[in-house]
Design a protein around this motif. Structure first.
Motif, PDB file in Angstrom:
ATOM      1  N   LEU A   1       1.072  -0.646  -0.074  1.00 22.24           N
ATOM      2  CA  LEU A   1      -0.298   0.123   0.382  1.00 22.24           C
ATOM      3  C   LEU A   1       1.040   1.270  -0.149  1.00 22.24           C
ATOM      4  O   LEU A   1       0.602   2.270  -0.627  1.00 22.24           O
ATOM      5  N   ILE A   2       2.020   1.543   1.098  1.00 17.53           N
ATOM      6  CA  ILE A   2       2.516   2.274   0.889  1.00 17.53           C
ATOM      7  C   ILE A   2       4.152   2.085   0.736  1.00 17.53           C
ATOM      8  O   ILE A   2       5.076   0.930   0.854  1.00 17.53           O
ATOM      9  N   PRO A   3       4.293   2.563  -0.494  1.00 20.07           N
ATOM     10  CA  PRO A   3       4.584   4.045  -1.029  1.00 20.07           C
ATOM     11  C   PRO A   3       3.497   3.861  -2.670  1.00 20.07           C
ATOM     12  O   PRO A   3       2.571   4.018  -2.808  1.00 20.07           O
ATOM     13  N   TRP A   4       3.542   2.440  -2.254  1.00 16.94           N
ATOM     14  CA  TRP A   4       2.988   1.541  -4.367  1.00 16.94           C
ATOM     15  C   TRP A   4       1.159   2.152  -5.016  1.00 16.94           C
ATOM     16  O   TRP A   4       0.789   2.508  -5.656  1.00 16.94           O
ATOM     17  N   GLY A   5       0.831   1.194  -3.658  1.00 22.74           N
ATOM     18  CA  GLY A   5      -1.120   1.509  -2.901  1.00 22.74           C
ATOM     19  C   GLY A   5      -1.083   3.036  -3.820  1.00 22.74           C
ATOM     20  O   GLY A   5      -2.007   3.251  -4.252  1.00 22.74           O
ATOM     21  N   TRP A   6      -0.398   3.608  -2.800  1.00 18.91           N
ATOM     22  CA  TRP A   6      -0.895   5.178  -2.453  1.00 18.91           C
ATOM     23  C   TRP A   6      -0.713   5.771  -3.961  1.00 18.91           C
ATOM     24  O   TRP A   6      -1.535   6.862  -5.160  1.00 18.91           O
TER      25      TRP A   6
ATOM     26  N   GLU B   1       6.128  -6.939  -4.080  1.00 21.90           N
ATOM     27  CA  GLU B   1       5.613  -6.282  -2.260  1.00 21.90           C
ATOM     28  C   GLU B   1       5.607  -7.868  -2.156  1.00 21.90           C
ATOM     29  O   GLU B   1       5.327  -8.771  -1.153  1.00 21.90           O
ATOM     30  N   ILE B   2       4.088  -8.008  -2.828  1.00 20.16           N
ATOM     31  CA  ILE B   2       2.960  -8.835  -2.010  1.00 20.16           C
ATOM     32  C   ILE B   2       3.587 -10.526  -1.931  1.00 20.16           C
ATOM     33  O   ILE B   2       3.369 -11.569  -1.889  1.00 20.16           O
ATOM     34  N   THR B   3       4.062 -11.095  -3.201  1.00 27.14           N
ATOM     35  CA  THR B   3       4.716 -12.275  -3.767  1.00 27.14           C
ATOM     36  C   THR B   3       5.674 -12.479  -3.088  1.00 27.14           C
ATOM     37  O   THR B   3       6.345 -14.234  -3.267  1.00 27.14           O
ATOM     38  N   ARG B   4       6.610 -11.467  -2.842  1.00 32.06           N
ATOM     39  CA  ARG B   4       8.382 -12.146  -3.184  1.00 32.06           C
ATOM     40  C   ARG B   4       8.677 -12.845  -1.317  1.00 32.06           C
ATOM     41  O   ARG B   4       7.305 -12.577  -0.416  1.00 32.06           O
ATOM     42  N   LYS B   5       9.412 -13.252  -1.122  1.00 31.73           N
ATOM     43  CA  LYS B   5      10.165 -14.042   0.627  1.00 31.73           C
ATOM     44  C   LYS B   5      10.403 -12.803   0.833  1.00 31.73           C
ATOM     45  O   LYS B   5      11.089 -11.563   0.927  1.00 31.73           O
ATOM     46  N   LYS B   6       9.833 -13.207   2.087  1.00 34.00           N
ATOM     47  CA  LYS B   6      10.002 -11.744   3.175  1.00 34.00           C
ATOM     48  C   LYS B   6      10.728 -12.212   4.369  1.00 34.00           C
ATOM     49  O   LYS B   6      11.268 -11.771   5.754  1.00 34.00           O
ATOM     50  N   ASP B   7      11.470 -13.562   4.553  1.00 36.04           N
ATOM     51  CA  ASP B   7      11.539 -14.707   5.294  1.00 36.04           C
ATOM     52  C   ASP B   7      13.611 -13.474   5.611  1.00 36.04           C
ATOM     53  O   ASP B   7      14.384 -13.697   5.242  1.00 36.04           O
ATOM     54  N   ILE B   8      14.219 -13.941   7.005  1.00 43.12           N
ATOM     55  CA  ILE B   8      15.237 -14.216   7.242  1.00 43.12           C
ATOM     56  C   ILE B   8      16.248 -14.683   6.475  1.00 43.12           C
ATOM     57  O   ILE B   8      15.942 -15.974   6.531  1.00 43.12           O
TER      58      ILE B   8
ATOM     59  N   PRO C   1      17.981  -9.641   7.519  1.00 48.42           N
ATOM     60  CA  PRO C   1      16.571  -9.498   6.721  1.00 48.42           C
ATOM     61  C   PRO C   1      16.890  -8.503   5.873  1.00 48.42           C
ATOM     62  O   PRO C   1      17.280  -8.794   5.122  1.00 48.42           O
ATOM     63  N   PRO C   2      14.445  -9.194   5.509  1.00 49.29           N
ATOM     64  CA  PRO C   2      14.719  -8.777   3.645  1.00 49.29           C
ATOM     65  C   PRO C   2      14.778  -7.529   3.195  1.00 49.29           C
ATOM     66  O   PRO C   2      14.790  -6.565   4.038  1.00 49.29           O
ATOM     67  N   LYS C   3      15.373  -7.573   2.202  1.00 50.07           N
ATOM     68  CA  LYS C   3      14.676  -6.311   1.604  1.00 50.07           C
ATOM     69  C   LYS C   3      13.571  -5.689   1.623  1.00 50.07           C
ATOM     70  O   LYS C   3      12.847  -5.471   1.982  1.00 50.07           O
ATOM     71  N   THR C   4      13.717  -3.986   1.964  1.00 51.48           N
ATOM     72  CA  THR C   4      12.546  -3.089   1.740  1.00 51.48           C
ATOM     73  C   THR C   4      12.785  -2.660   0.732  1.00 51.48           C
ATOM     74  O   THR C   4      12.660  -3.636  -0.720  1.00 51.48           O
ATOM     75  N   THR C   5      10.842  -2.308   0.642  1.00 51.55           N
ATOM     76  CA  THR C   5      10.393  -2.385  -0.811  1.00 51.55           C
ATOM     77  C   THR C   5      11.345  -1.538  -1.791  1.00 51.55           C
ATOM     78  O   THR C   5      10.968  -1.822  -2.995  1.00 51.55           O
ATOM     79  N   LEU C   6      12.092   0.155  -1.221  1.00 52.68           N
ATOM     80  CA  LEU C   6      12.683   0.641  -1.535  1.00 52.68           C
ATOM     81  C   LEU C   6      13.939  -0.300  -2.198  1.00 52.68           C
ATOM     82  O   LEU C   6      14.346  -0.151  -3.807  1.00 52.68           O
TER      83      LEU C   6
ATOM     84  N   VAL D   1      14.747  -3.791  -3.358  1.00 55.17           N
ATOM     85  CA  VAL D   1      14.073  -4.396  -5.001  1.00 55.17           C
ATOM     86  C   VAL D   1      14.064  -3.157  -6.055  1.00 55.17           C
ATOM     87  O   VAL D   1      14.169  -3.756  -6.930  1.00 55.17           O
ATOM     88  N   PHE D   2      12.902  -2.260  -5.231  1.00 49.64           N
ATOM     89  CA  PHE D   2      12.985  -1.001  -6.844  1.00 49.64           C
ATOM     90  C   PHE D   2      13.967  -1.096  -7.254  1.00 49.64           C
ATOM     91  O   PHE D   2      14.130  -1.317  -8.416  1.00 49.64           O
ATOM     92  N   GLY D   3      15.266  -0.213  -6.584  1.00 48.77           N
ATOM     93  CA  GLY D   3      15.877  -0.370  -6.671  1.00 48.77           C
ATOM     94  C   GLY D   3      17.183  -1.345  -7.571  1.00 48.77           C
ATOM     95  O   GLY D   3      17.735  -1.883  -8.583  1.00 48.77           O
ATOM     96  N   GLU D   4      16.581  -3.167  -6.917  1.00 48.29           N
ATOM     97  CA  GLU D   4      17.820  -3.668  -7.286  1.00 48.29           C
ATOM     98  C   GLU D   4      16.859  -4.075  -9.123  1.00 48.29           C
ATOM     99  O   GLU D   4      17.645  -4.054 -10.062  1.00 48.29           O
ATOM    100  N   ILE D   5      15.340  -3.869  -9.049  1.00 40.21           N
ATOM    101  CA  ILE D   5      14.877  -4.545 -10.343  1.00 40.21           C
ATOM    102  C   ILE D   5      15.497  -3.121 -11.077  1.00 40.21           C
ATOM    103  O   ILE D   5      15.609  -3.975 -12.415  1.00 40.21           O
TER     104      ILE D   5
END
Length: 308
Positions: free
Chosen positions: A72-77, A135-142, A148-153, A155-159
């Motif tokens: 939802l934040i920030p992509w959904g908004w 964000e919904i489908t990626r793995k978020k496990d340690i 810790p898993p990467k933040t959404t930003l 992931v965006f930068g990596e893609i």
């Protein structure tokens, strides 16, 4: 089909107010029940062996109540504000032009919704939809290294670093096809439902529908618009970040459709349709019913201001 009605077609003026109202309505829609329904149907579309109760449990395990607001934040908004701002003015203008050409409200509604949906996809929605799905489908496990898993930003930068603009807009053609059929159906079926309600209640075309009648028409339009769920499943599959070594790379919209059908059959192409129906109803009530009322309110205020 052309309308034989002599009713004068009045244009609801497009202004900054309309754009602001569209953005505000869409932000309200996605922040309330819109995103939870989005997360549920995306989870089921990406994990086609998962039932609705299973998806609900899976989502809750990824963060409790917050799990239903992944992306939802920030992509959904960002997506909600921009696509809402585009939809109302574009669909209103296209619907008005089609009515001037003699199209009946049903066909004009379809044309207006299709134009608004395509404009949404290519102008504002590409990278937001892609990132919400990631964000919904990626793995978020340690990870095994304890990180810790990467933040959404991150992931965006990596893609973006690895795949560029094309990567963050993956599946945009499927998004455009979905939005075109989504809003074409929602506006068109809602307008048809309005006509049927007028006929059933002996109201003329110019007569104002009651609030509950407008909402009923939007519920019908939103619910029935889920017929295009296979397009949504294809879109999710193209944008999913779930690891799948058996999936061929670089699939087109048609190639992804064939892949999903081969893997899960017709049932797989309609996975997630239940939350999608709920989402369609919620979105249509906001953007068609409430949107019509908002445009009428703005038009009335504009007329009063001119008289002063």
């Amino acid at each position: 089909m052309v309308s034989s009605s002599p009713t004068t077609v009045q244009k609801k003026p497009i202004s900054w107010s309309n754009i602001f109202v569209g953005a505000a309505l869409n932000l309200c829609e996605v922040t309330t029940l819109g995103q939870p329904f989005e997360v549920m149907k995306t989870t089921m579309a990406a994990n086609r062996s998962m039932s609705l109760p299973g998806a609900i449990r899976h989502i809750f395990s990824r963060g409790g109540i917050k799990g239903y607001y992944q992306g939802l934040i920030p992509w959904g908004w960002i997506e909600g504000a921009t696509k809402g701002a585009v939809l109302l003015p574009v669909s209103s203008e296209a619907e008005y032009r089609l009515r001037l050409l003699g199209a009946m409200p049903f066909l004009a509604g379809i044309g207006g919704g299709m134009a608004g949906g395509v404009a949404q996809a290519y102008l504002t929605m590409g990278f937001c939809t892609c990132m919400k799905t990631a964000e919904i489908t990626r793995k978020k496990d340690i990870g095994p290294d304890g990180k810790p898993p990467k933040t959404t930003l991150q992931v965006f930068g990596e893609i973006y670093k690895n795949e560029g603009i094309k990567g963050i807009n993956r599946g945009v053609n499927a998004v455009a096809l979905r939005q075109c059929t989504n809003w074409g159906s929602r506006f068109g079926i809602s307008r048809l439902a309005e006509q049927l309600i007028r006929k059933f209640t002996n109201k003329k075309e110019d007569d104002r529908l009651a609030a509950h009648e407008k909402i009923l028409a939007s519920v019908i339009g939103g619910g029935l618009s889920a017929w295009n769920q296979p397009i949504e499943v294809v879109r999710v599959e193209m944008q999913s970040r779930s690891p799948n070594p058996n999936k061929p790379k670089g699939l087109s919209v048609l190639g992804t459709l064939k892949y999903v059908y081969k893997e899960a059959g017709m049932k797989g192409l309609f996975r997630g349709v239940t939350p999608r129906v709920c989402l369609g109803i919620w979105q249509t009530v906001f953007m068609v019913c409430f949107g019509d009322y908002a445009k009428e309110y703005i038009a009335d205020r504009s007329q009063k201001a001119k008289k002063l």
